[in-house]
Design an enzyme around this catalytic site. Structure first.
Site, PDB file in Angstrom:
ATOM      1  N   LEU A  64     -11.596  -6.627   0.566  1.00  0.00           N
ATOM      2  CA  LEU A  64     -11.459  -5.858  -0.579  1.00  0.00           C
ATOM      3  C   LEU A  64     -10.140  -5.037  -0.587  1.00  0.00           C
ATOM      4  CD1 LEU A  64     -14.951  -4.069  -1.228  1.00  0.00           C
ATOM      5  CD2 LEU A  64     -14.136  -6.192  -2.418  1.00  0.00           C
ATOM      6  N   ASP A  65      -9.287  -4.967  -1.765  1.00  0.00           N
ATOM      7  CA  ASP A  65      -8.136  -4.060  -1.713  1.00  0.00           C
ATOM      8  C   ASP A  65      -8.650  -2.638  -1.124  1.00  0.00           C
ATOM      9  OD1 ASP A  65      -7.024  -6.179  -2.558  1.00  0.00           O
ATOM     10  OD2 ASP A  65      -6.820  -5.298  -4.846  1.00  0.00           O
ATOM     11  N   ARG A  66      -7.511  -2.063  -0.473  1.00  0.00           N
ATOM     12  CA  ARG A  66      -7.912  -0.820   0.051  1.00  0.00           C
ATOM     13  C   ARG A  66      -8.102   0.404  -0.933  1.00  0.00           C
ATOM     14  NH1 ARG A  66      -3.174   3.307   2.507  1.00  0.00           N
ATOM     15  NH2 ARG A  66      -4.372   4.849   2.937  1.00  0.00           N
TER      16      ARG A  66
END
Length: 221
Positions: A64-66
């Site tokens: 998942l994106d940060r």
């Protein structure tokens, strides 16, 4: 650490926005570090194996994106990792996201199909309507759920899992995600955007049984 599911093969957490999925070269706090710390503590309490205590195996199955939050799955064995990564690669995993966008989409439901490639620095996804050199196809379905103040809550189901795909495709149609300054959104919290992985369905790597995970976003949406 908000644990959603755990057994001998898997550990699933609800990752907060602002944490990287994996430990990497950049020294950001990561969900992988926190999950490994939790797992190691559990082994210290429950396992008699000195080898496991010294070198516990835990790997992120997907990313998942940060800046995004939501369901993140880790494998506790190499065979589980291989099996689950293959399910993701073959697009056999059901993925559902919630996205709070700053503009009402042109239609209440729709499918977005574009071509995506990274910019030269590798920080942003560039979206085009036609295929260009070094681009990959990307697609998602969205449905408008409700207005939320000045924003609009969407359910998003990606067909593909490209870099920053949901963020870039929604911004491309004029609907940037709240907080996503990288793609034209207004600031919300540092390193946090209102994109949340709320549902994940896959087959258990050992039993083949369906595993259905759900997690709500944090309050304040």
């Amino acid at each position: 650490m908000n644990i959603l599911f755990e057994d001998y093969y898997l550990l699933a957490v609800n990752k907060p926005a602002g944490l990287s999925s994996e430990s990497g070269k950049e020294r950001h706090p990561s969900a992988e570090q926190e999950a490994l710390f939790y797992f190691t503590q559990q082994l210290q309490k429950a396992s008699a194996s000195k080898r496991l205590k010294a070198t516990p195996y835990l790997r992120a199955v997907h990313r998942l994106d940060r800046a995004a939050s939501g369901i993140l799955v880790f494998a506790k064995t190499k065979s589980a990792l291989v099996n689950l990564m293959e399910q993701f690669e073959k697009r056999e995993v059901e993925k559902v996201y919630l996205a709070l966008v700053e503009k009402r989409p042109p239609q209440e439901t729709g499918t977005l199909s574009h071509w995506l490639k990274k910019d030269p620095e590798g920080r942003r996804a560039l979206i085009s309507d036609q295929q260009v050199r070094n681009s990959q196809s990307c697609a998602l379905d969205y449905q408008l759920l409700e207005p939320r103040g000045k924003n609009f809550l969407l359910e998003v189901r990606p067909h593909t899992g490209r870099f920053h795909q949901i963020r870039a495709q929604l911004a491309h149609i004029g609907c940037p995600i709240a907080g996503d300054v990288l793609y034209g959104g207004l600031p919300w919290k540092e390193n946090q955007i209102k994109l949340h992985a709320c549902r994940l369905v896959f087959k258990h790597p050992k039993t083949g049984a369906s595993v259905e995970l759900e997690a709500p976003p944090e309050t304040g949406w």
